[in-house]
Scaffold this motif. Structure first.
Motif, PDB file in Angstrom:
ATOM      1  N   TYR A 120       0.809  -1.210   0.000  1.00 50.66           N
ATOM      2  CA  TYR A 120       0.000   0.000   0.000  1.00 50.66           C
ATOM      3  C   TYR A 120       0.844   1.263   0.000  1.00 50.66           C
ATOM      4  N   TYR A 121       2.049   1.184   0.534  1.00 54.10           N
ATOM      5  CA  TYR A 121       2.955   2.329   0.404  1.00 54.10           C
ATOM      6  C   TYR A 121       3.244   2.594  -1.072  1.00 54.10           C
ATOM      7  N   LEU A 122       3.581   1.545  -1.810  1.00 54.06           N
ATOM      8  CA  LEU A 122       3.876   1.718  -3.230  1.00 54.06           C
ATOM      9  C   LEU A 122       2.638   2.118  -4.020  1.00 54.06           C
ATOM     10  N   MET A 123       1.485   1.561  -3.671  1.00 59.40           N
ATOM     11  CA  MET A 123       0.258   1.845  -4.411  1.00 59.40           C
ATOM     12  C   MET A 123      -0.222   3.282  -4.204  1.00 59.40           C
ATOM     13  N   ARG A 124      -0.006   3.825  -3.011  1.00 63.36           N
ATOM     14  CA  ARG A 124      -0.524   5.169  -2.718  1.00 63.36           C
ATOM     15  C   ARG A 124       0.526   6.264  -2.842  1.00 63.36           C
ATOM     16  N   CYS A 125       1.784   5.916  -2.590  1.00 65.83           N
ATOM     17  CA  CYS A 125       2.830   6.941  -2.578  1.00 65.83           C
ATOM     18  C   CYS A 125       3.843   6.783  -3.703  1.00 65.83           C
ATOM     19  N   GLY A 150       8.289  16.154 -12.008  1.00 63.34           N
ATOM     20  CA  GLY A 150       6.954  15.570 -11.899  1.00 63.34           C
ATOM     21  C   GLY A 150       6.939  14.066 -11.738  1.00 63.34           C
ATOM     22  N   LEU A 151       8.091  13.455 -11.455  1.00 63.51           N
ATOM     23  CA  LEU A 151       8.162  11.996 -11.338  1.00 63.51           C
ATOM     24  C   LEU A 151       7.621  11.486 -10.010  1.00 63.51           C
ATOM     25  N   TYR A 152       7.582  12.344  -9.006  1.00 65.70           N
ATOM     26  CA  TYR A 152       7.195  11.929  -7.660  1.00 65.70           C
ATOM     27  C   TYR A 152       5.908  12.626  -7.225  1.00 65.70           C
ATOM     28  N   SER A 153       4.991  11.844  -6.653  1.00 65.22           N
ATOM     29  CA  SER A 153       3.802  12.444  -6.039  1.00 65.22           C
ATOM     30  C   SER A 153       4.017  12.681  -4.551  1.00 65.22           C
ATOM     31  N   SER A 154       5.027  12.032  -3.965  1.00 67.60           N
ATOM     32  CA  SER A 154       5.320  12.216  -2.541  1.00 67.60           C
ATOM     33  C   SER A 154       6.778  12.635  -2.375  1.00 67.60           C
ATOM     34  N   VAL A 155       6.976  13.689  -1.586  1.00 62.72           N
ATOM     35  CA  VAL A 155       8.294  14.276  -1.390  1.00 62.72           C
ATOM     36  C   VAL A 155       8.486  14.574   0.094  1.00 62.72           C
ATOM     37  N   GLN A 201       8.080  -8.667  -6.744  1.00 68.14           N
ATOM     38  CA  GLN A 201       6.814  -8.272  -6.125  1.00 68.14           C
ATOM     39  C   GLN A 201       6.451  -6.831  -6.489  1.00 68.14           C
ATOM     40  N   GLU A 202       7.463  -5.978  -6.590  1.00 69.91           N
ATOM     41  CA  GLU A 202       7.216  -4.608  -7.047  1.00 69.91           C
ATOM     42  C   GLU A 202       6.680  -4.605  -8.474  1.00 69.91           C
ATOM     43  N   ARG A 203       7.315  -5.392  -9.348  1.00 67.78           N
ATOM     44  CA  ARG A 203       6.876  -5.443 -10.747  1.00 67.78           C
ATOM     45  C   ARG A 203       5.459  -5.990 -10.861  1.00 67.78           C
ATOM     46  N   ASP A 204       5.119  -6.960 -10.018  1.00 66.71           N
ATOM     47  CA  ASP A 204       3.762  -7.514 -10.033  1.00 66.71           C
ATOM     48  C   ASP A 204       2.739  -6.447  -9.638  1.00 66.71           C
ATOM     49  N   LEU A 205       3.057  -5.647  -8.618  1.00 66.29           N
ATOM     50  CA  LEU A 205       2.166  -4.561  -8.219  1.00 66.29           C
ATOM     51  C   LEU A 205       2.002  -3.548  -9.348  1.00 66.29           C
ATOM     52  N   ALA A 206       3.129  -3.183  -9.962  1.00 68.83           N
ATOM     53  CA  ALA A 206       3.090  -2.196 -11.035  1.00 68.83           C
ATOM     54  C   ALA A 206       2.232  -2.689 -12.198  1.00 68.83           C
ATOM     55  N   THR A 208      -0.184  -5.110 -12.102  1.00 67.13           N
ATOM     56  CA  THR A 208      -1.573  -5.341 -11.697  1.00 67.13           C
ATOM     57  C   THR A 208      -2.344  -4.046 -11.545  1.00 67.13           C
ATOM     58  N   PHE A 209      -1.717  -3.046 -10.942  1.00 63.81           N
ATOM     59  CA  PHE A 209      -2.422  -1.798 -10.630  1.00 63.81           C
ATOM     60  C   PHE A 209      -2.023  -0.630 -11.539  1.00 63.81           C
ATOM     61  N   LYS A 210      -1.280  -0.963 -12.618  1.00 67.87           N
ATOM     62  CA  LYS A 210      -0.889   0.053 -13.598  1.00 67.87           C
ATOM     63  C   LYS A 210      -0.144   1.220 -12.930  1.00 67.87           C
ATOM     64  N   LEU A 211       0.889   0.874 -12.175  1.00 72.38           N
ATOM     65  CA  LEU A 211       1.681   1.857 -11.469  1.00 72.38           C
ATOM     66  C   LEU A 211       2.974   2.143 -12.241  1.00 72.38           C
ATOM     67  N   SER A 212       3.520   3.317 -12.025  1.00 72.62           N
ATOM     68  CA  SER A 212       4.788   3.683 -12.627  1.00 72.62           C
ATOM     69  C   SER A 212       5.673   4.270 -11.534  1.00 72.62           C
ATOM     70  N   PHE A 213       6.839   3.664 -11.306  1.00 74.62           N
ATOM     71  CA  PHE A 213       7.738   4.129 -10.252  1.00 74.62           C
ATOM     72  C   PHE A 213       8.975   4.782 -10.879  1.00 74.62           C
ATOM     73  N   PRO A 214       9.439   5.910 -10.314  1.00 72.75           N
ATOM     74  CA  PRO A 214      10.688   6.500 -10.795  1.00 72.75           C
ATOM     75  C   PRO A 214      11.842   5.521 -10.608  1.00 72.75           C
ATOM     76  N   ASP A 215      12.756   5.504 -11.552  1.00 69.65           N
ATOM     77  CA  ASP A 215      13.945   4.641 -11.469  1.00 69.65           C
ATOM     78  C   ASP A 215      14.885   5.210 -10.400  1.00 69.65           C
ATOM     79  N   HIS A 216      15.281   4.387  -9.445  1.00 76.71           N
ATOM     80  CA  HIS A 216      16.220   4.857  -8.423  1.00 76.71           C
ATOM     81  C   HIS A 216      17.505   4.064  -8.425  1.00 76.71           C
ATOM     82  N   SER A 217      17.763   3.354  -9.541  1.00 78.94           N
ATOM     83  CA  SER A 217      19.024   2.620  -9.639  1.00 78.94           C
ATOM     84  C   SER A 217      20.157   3.585  -9.927  1.00 78.94           C
ATOM     85  N   HIS A 218      21.355   3.179  -9.558  1.00 82.14           N
ATOM     86  CA  HIS A 218      22.525   4.043  -9.797  1.00 82.14           C
ATOM     87  C   HIS A 218      22.902   4.002 -11.270  1.00 82.14           C
TER      88      HIS A 218
END
Length: 218
Positions: A120-125, A150-155, A201-206, A208-218
């Motif tokens: 739910y952290y990933l789904m909402r934030c 504009g990549l982040y909704s939570s800061v 598990q992150e990819r499965d959430l993304a 299933t719920f059509k989520l997009s997460f900013p890339d935080h890899s180095h």
């Protein structure tokens, strides 16, 4: 939703946040977009627990005050999120304890202030960015948020608190609460080698719920 209903919503959510200790005293501020491009924002030095709907500030699309009390000095902070996130219709900024504490830790990744702690952290934030400390009301805070593109909704504002955008006021409030509880969980588990969500598990959430997460890899 009409202007009057949005004013009532700001008062209702503000009181709820205040009564549960999520933003003490006259700290914190909220805003919501109107259909004409203007927005409603809570006044300066106003407790979120005791808002008067008739005194909430109305701004036009250029940020000029049309009615109500003087607005919070954090207007540029809100404007930066509206300008860079096309889906943002409301912004909530609190001084909630655990989120502030998290922002003060020395080893926080500024591209992902929290690990994937719960679904739910990933789904909402999504992911949460951390920007450096600036004094409250400093225009440099808005510039730092704009640099996130504009990549982040939570800061998280270092040593200050969270600022979260949502497509409705309710969504922004719920996401802010989720961020606070996630920060609390993280601090409780710090040093205990907890099990976080895996990349699969992150990819499965993304997916299933059509989520997009900013890339935080180095």
């Amino acid at each position: 939703m009409s202007d009057s209903k949005l004013r009532d919503e700001l008062c209702r959510f503000g009181r709820s946040l205040f009564e549960r200790g999520l933003t003490p005293g006259s700290s914190g501020n909220m805003s919501v977009m109107l259909d004409d491009g203007g927005w409603l924002v809570t006044p300066t030095n106003a407790s979120l627990g005791f808002l008067d709907p008739d005194r909430i500030t109305r701004l036009d699309a250029h940020g000029r005050v049309l009615s109500g009390d003087a607005p919070t000095k954090e207007v540029p902070l809100h404007a930066a999120l509206y300008q860079t996130r096309s889906t943002a219709r409301a912004v909530v900024h609190l001084h909630s304890t655990h989120s502030v504490a998290l922002s003060m830790l020395p080893d926080v990744d500024p591209r992902a202030a929290l690990p994937p702690i719960t679904p739910y952290y990933l789904m909402r934030c999504g992911r949460t960015a951390l920007i450096p400390y600036y004094r409250p009301g400093d225009p440099a805070v808005a510039k730092a948020i704009k640099r996130l593109g504009g990549l982040y909704s939570s800061v998280l504002l270092a040593n200050h608190g969270p600022v979260v955008a949502g497509d409705t006021l309710e969504a922004a409030v719920f996401a802010t609460e989720e961020l606070e509880e996630s920060a609390r969980l993280y601090l409780l588990l710090r040093g205990l080698n907890p099990r976080y969500l895996s990349p699969d598990q992150e990819r499965d959430l993304a997916k299933t719920f059509k989520l997009s997460f900013p890339d935080h890899s180095h």
